[in-house]
Design a protein around this motif. Structure first.
Motif, PDB file in Angstrom:
ATOM      1  N   PHE A 230      17.958  23.058  26.632  1.00 15.78           N
ATOM      2  CA  PHE A 230      19.056  23.256  27.568  1.00 15.78           C
ATOM      3  C   PHE A 230      20.160  22.250  27.265  1.00 15.78           C
ATOM      4  N   VAL A 231      21.355  22.564  27.739  1.00 15.30           N
ATOM      5  CA  VAL A 231      22.508  21.686  27.586  1.00 15.30           C
ATOM      6  C   VAL A 231      23.013  21.321  28.968  1.00 15.30           C
ATOM      7  N   CYS A 232      23.220  20.029  29.204  1.00 13.13           N
ATOM      8  CA  CYS A 232      23.794  19.579  30.477  1.00 13.13           C
ATOM      9  C   CYS A 232      25.271  19.275  30.232  1.00 13.13           C
ATOM     10  N   SER A 233      26.147  20.125  30.754  1.00 11.59           N
ATOM     11  CA  SER A 233      27.578  19.976  30.479  1.00 11.59           C
ATOM     12  C   SER A 233      28.250  18.974  31.408  1.00 11.59           C
ATOM     13  N   ARG A 234      27.787  18.885  32.649  1.00 11.92           N
ATOM     14  CA  ARG A 234      28.354  17.947  33.623  1.00 11.92           C
ATOM     15  C   ARG A 234      27.257  17.490  34.581  1.00 11.92           C
ATOM     16  N   TYR A 235      27.474  16.311  35.185  1.00  5.63           N
ATOM     17  CA  TYR A 235      26.560  15.937  36.258  1.00  5.63           C
ATOM     18  C   TYR A 235      27.334  15.166  37.318  1.00  5.63           C
ATOM     19  N   MET A 236      26.858  15.306  38.568  1.00  8.71           N
ATOM     20  CA  MET A 236      27.518  14.679  39.711  1.00  8.71           C
ATOM     21  C   MET A 236      26.597  13.603  40.280  1.00  8.71           C
ATOM     22  N   HIS A 237      27.108  12.367  40.327  1.00  7.58           N
ATOM     23  CA  HIS A 237      26.345  11.249  40.876  1.00  7.58           C
ATOM     24  C   HIS A 237      27.192  10.589  41.955  1.00  7.58           C
ATOM     25  N   GLU A 238      26.681  10.644  43.201  1.00  8.00           N
ATOM     26  CA  GLU A 238      27.363  10.062  44.364  1.00  8.00           C
ATOM     27  C   GLU A 238      28.811  10.565  44.469  1.00  8.00           C
ATOM     28  N   GLY A 239      28.980  11.860  44.198  1.00  5.79           N
ATOM     29  CA  GLY A 239      30.288  12.489  44.362  1.00  5.79           C
ATOM     30  C   GLY A 239      31.192  12.417  43.157  1.00  5.79           C
ATOM     31  N   ASP A 240      30.816  11.631  42.140  1.00  2.00           N
ATOM     32  CA  ASP A 240      31.637  11.509  40.935  1.00  2.00           C
ATOM     33  C   ASP A 240      31.070  12.413  39.832  1.00  2.00           C
ATOM     34  N   ILE A 241      31.959  13.141  39.160  1.00  3.58           N
ATOM     35  CA  ILE A 241      31.550  14.031  38.072  1.00  3.58           C
ATOM     36  C   ILE A 241      31.799  13.339  36.749  1.00  3.58           C
ATOM     37  N   GLU A 242      30.785  13.345  35.881  1.00  2.58           N
ATOM     38  CA  GLU A 242      30.884  12.723  34.567  1.00  2.58           C
ATOM     39  C   GLU A 242      30.348  13.680  33.506  1.00  2.58           C
ATOM     40  N   ILE A 243      30.687  13.390  32.252  1.00  4.33           N
ATOM     41  CA  ILE A 243      30.106  14.090  31.109  1.00  4.33           C
ATOM     42  C   ILE A 243      28.869  13.309  30.682  1.00  4.33           C
ATOM     43  N   PRO A 244      27.678  13.889  30.765  1.00  2.84           N
ATOM     44  CA  PRO A 244      26.470  13.127  30.438  1.00  2.84           C
ATOM     45  C   PRO A 244      26.243  13.052  28.935  1.00  2.84           C
ATOM     46  N   ASN A 245      25.462  12.060  28.523  1.00  3.08           N
ATOM     47  CA  ASN A 245      24.976  12.003  27.153  1.00  3.08           C
ATOM     48  C   ASN A 245      23.460  11.820  27.195  1.00  3.08           C
ATOM     49  N   LYS A 246      22.842  11.672  26.052  1.00  2.87           N
ATOM     50  CA  LYS A 246      21.379  11.620  26.013  1.00  2.87           C
ATOM     51  C   LYS A 246      20.831  10.398  26.740  1.00  2.87           C
ATOM     52  N   ASP A 247      21.648   9.339  26.890  1.00  2.00           N
ATOM     53  CA  ASP A 247      21.176   8.114  27.541  1.00  2.00           C
ATOM     54  C   ASP A 247      21.507   8.053  29.025  1.00  2.00           C
ATOM     55  N   THR A 248      22.156   9.086  29.541  1.00  2.00           N
ATOM     56  CA  THR A 248      22.502   9.105  30.967  1.00  2.00           C
ATOM     57  C   THR A 248      21.237   9.054  31.821  1.00  2.00           C
ATOM     58  N   VAL A 249      21.181   8.105  32.765  1.00  2.90           N
ATOM     59  CA  VAL A 249      20.015   7.940  33.632  1.00  2.90           C
ATOM     60  C   VAL A 249      20.188   8.812  34.879  1.00  2.90           C
ATOM     61  N   LEU A 250      19.164   9.567  35.209  1.00  2.00           N
ATOM     62  CA  LEU A 250      19.225  10.491  36.335  1.00  2.00           C
ATOM     63  C   LEU A 250      18.515   9.900  37.552  1.00  2.00           C
ATOM     64  N   HIS A 251      19.020  10.280  38.725  1.00  2.00           N
ATOM     65  CA  HIS A 251      18.448   9.829  39.995  1.00  2.00           C
ATOM     66  C   HIS A 251      18.317  11.006  40.942  1.00  2.00           C
TER      67      HIS A 251
END
Length: 550
Positions: A230-251
């Motif tokens: 799968f490909v993660c194109s965007r992610y939202m953390h505490e209301g902020d949208i960022e472009i994730p990379n392989k090292d992005t930590v998820l919560h």
């Protein structure tokens, strides 16, 4: 201009024959038109009345037209030639191979039953007319010229058998439907259910992280755990949208925009969390991210793997999918990019602008023809076609010739050209134009050369016998394999129609099949699946028959 050896005469003659043939080919008889093949009959007509030209020039135009035609076919079918043998394609290609063998068997049986009344070369001409395959006719003619054949032109047998061959294919398709008592509405319904079960297109969804095991893990670790692409194109953390990379930590509570195949969607959703409804466009107004389809037009990108471009690390964007020839492909790191691909990129406006400079995204560049690839391929094809290949049991070596050699090279370039940094992209209209010009030149040459003896063959000779023989060669293999495909392999009728049309490489039969299957494209899919192998074998079968039994 009336000097038959003058250039002006020959150009005028070809222009007249091709223009009249294409115009008359649009006329429909019982809803079926012969298309550009009518050029052959106009050529025969003018040849009968004595309008001809220098034989050397006629042969050059004939062979060059044939090379151009088969090479463009090879470029078209190359990308799908090897993949057509996967999964269900193997069954379809096996049945198409059986049809081609049966055509040869029926031809030889009739030849021996007639005890030499018709020469084998003429039987090959009849067979190629019966199966409506023009490149095969050209290949057979080339073998005969190498053997110094001095008999009647085999194009006469081709011309006699061709019209009823077109009608015979469509008639066999209809007859299989009634013999097997096929209900079209039921076939449509079963096909619709099958589509729902097997559909595997890239799918977009928004998932909220709920799994405790994901807390504090990187996106790369999550991919290893879920074991789905799968490909993660965007992610939202505490209301902020960022472009994730392989090292992005998820919560827990993060929302991920996922692109995956439909088949993998349930497993990915079950592992990460529940699906939520997020208006990413509205959210992007707070953190401006945009998505754009960028067209690859720079030749230096051709043949590179998507992962080697490092779009996320170098430019801060994510590639979510790649569209190639109208089909969406998942953005796998191992996907090889080609000129003409449309890449879906997600990121900030300035980052996308930098990626645009890298990929090109200039539509005008694709309008410029890459003719160097075509002529390199033709050069290699002629060399390959001239190489003698020895086979056990055949007294003389086999040559692929001016039809088989360019076809093989074109298929290889169409499939692997990007790895050799050859740009194989041509627009569909450009490929079709070159192909039709080559075919028209070939047919006009064959018709003009054969015209002098056509009336004598039909009226005083065995013309009607040629028609009858061609009908049996057309219909018998189609009925045998069509019924076998239905009763033994349980194939859908629409696939059977495409199989029968594609094994004879016959566009009018495909057009009829598409009229019947208006709710799906199954006939076209089956046609394109068996077409590459069928065209390849059709070109070779006549050569082998002449060398083995001639």
């Amino acid at each position: 201009m009336w000097d038959s050896s003058s250039i002006a005469h020959i150009i005028f003659l070809y222009s007249f024959v091709i223009a009249m043939g294409v115009a008359l080919g649009k006329l429909k008889i019982f809803g079926v038109s012969l298309g550009v093949t009518f050029v052959l009959f106009v050529g025969i007509l003018v040849g009968h009345f004595g309008f001809t030209g220098d034989p050397v020039i006629l042969h050059f135009i004939r062979d060059f037209g044939l090379i151009l035609f088969v090479f463009c076919i090879g470029l078209q079918v190359g990308p799908s030639f090897f993949s057509s043998f996967k999964k269900g394609g193997m069954t379809l290609n096996m049945l198409a191979f059986f049809i081609i063998v049966l055509n040869e068997v029926v031809t030889l049986i009739i030849y021996y039953l007639l005890q030499g009344k018709i020469e084998l070369p003429m039987m090959m001409g009849i067979m190629y007319g019966a199966v409506t395959n023009t490149p095969g006719l050209g290949a057979a003619q080339e073998v005969l010229s190498q053997q110094n054949y001095t008999g009647d032109s085999i194009a006469l047998g081709y011309a006699c058998a061709y019209p009823l061959g077109v009608l015979g294919i469509i008639g066999a398709i209809i007859l299989v439907r009634y013999l097997c008592r096929i209900n079209l509405n039921r076939e449509e319904e079963e096909l619709r259910k099958l589509y729902e079960q097997e559909q595997n297109k890239p799918q977009g969804l928004s998932l909220e992280v709920r799994n405790e095991a994901i807390e504090g893990r990187s996106l790369a670790q999550v991919k290893d755990l879920v074991r789905r692409m799968f490909v993660c194109s965007r992610y939202m953390h505490e209301g902020d949208i960022e472009i994730p990379n392989k090292d992005t930590v998820l919560h827990k509570g993060d929302v991920l925009r996922i692109v995956c195949s439909e088949a993998d969607e349930p497993a990915i959703a079950a592992f990460i969390g529940r699906e939520v409804d997020v208006d990413w466009q509205e959210e992007n107004k707070k953190t401006p991210l945009v998505s754009r389809r960028l067209l690859i037009t720079k030749s230096e990108i051709n043949g590179k793997k998507l992962g080697s471009m490092h779009f996320r690390d170098l430019y801060g964007v994510n590639v979510t999918r790649v569209n190639r020839s109208g089909v969406d492909l998942l953005a796998s790191p191992n996907l090889i990019l080609q000129v003409g691909d449309r890449v879906m990129v997600v990121g900030r406006q300035d980052a996308i602008a930098r990626v645009t400079d890298v990929l090109g995204d200039e539509l005008k560049k694709l309008n410029n023809p890459n003719i160097i690839t075509i002529f390199i391929g033709i050069c290699l094809g002629v060399l390959l076609g001239s190489l003698p290949i020895a086979f056990p049991g055949i007294p003389t070596p086999v040559k692929l010739g001016l039809a088989g050699g360019p076809l093989v090279i074109a298929i290889l370039i169409g499939r692997f050209g990007s790895k050799w940094h050859l740009i194989t992209y041509t627009t569909a209209s450009a490929n079709y134009m070159l192909r039709e010009v080559g075919l028209a030149l070939f047919l006009a040459s064959v018709g003009i050369e054969a015209g002098g003896g056509f009336v004598r063959t039909v009226v005083e000779g065995n013309g009607l016998l040629y028609v009858a023989i061609g009908f049996f060669i057309t219909v018998i293999p189609l009925l045998v394999v069509g019924i076998l495909a239905r009763l033994a392999y349980k194939l859908n009728y629409f696939s059977i129609m495409g199989l029968m049309s594609g094994s004879y490489t016959d566009p009018p039969a495909l057009a009829y099949s598409n009229q019947v299957s208006t709710e799906n494209d199954e006939a076209s899919v089956a046609y394109s699946t068996v077409y590459p192998l069928s065209m390849f074998l059709r070109i070779l079968e006549g050569q082998f028959a002449l060398l083995l039994f001639g």
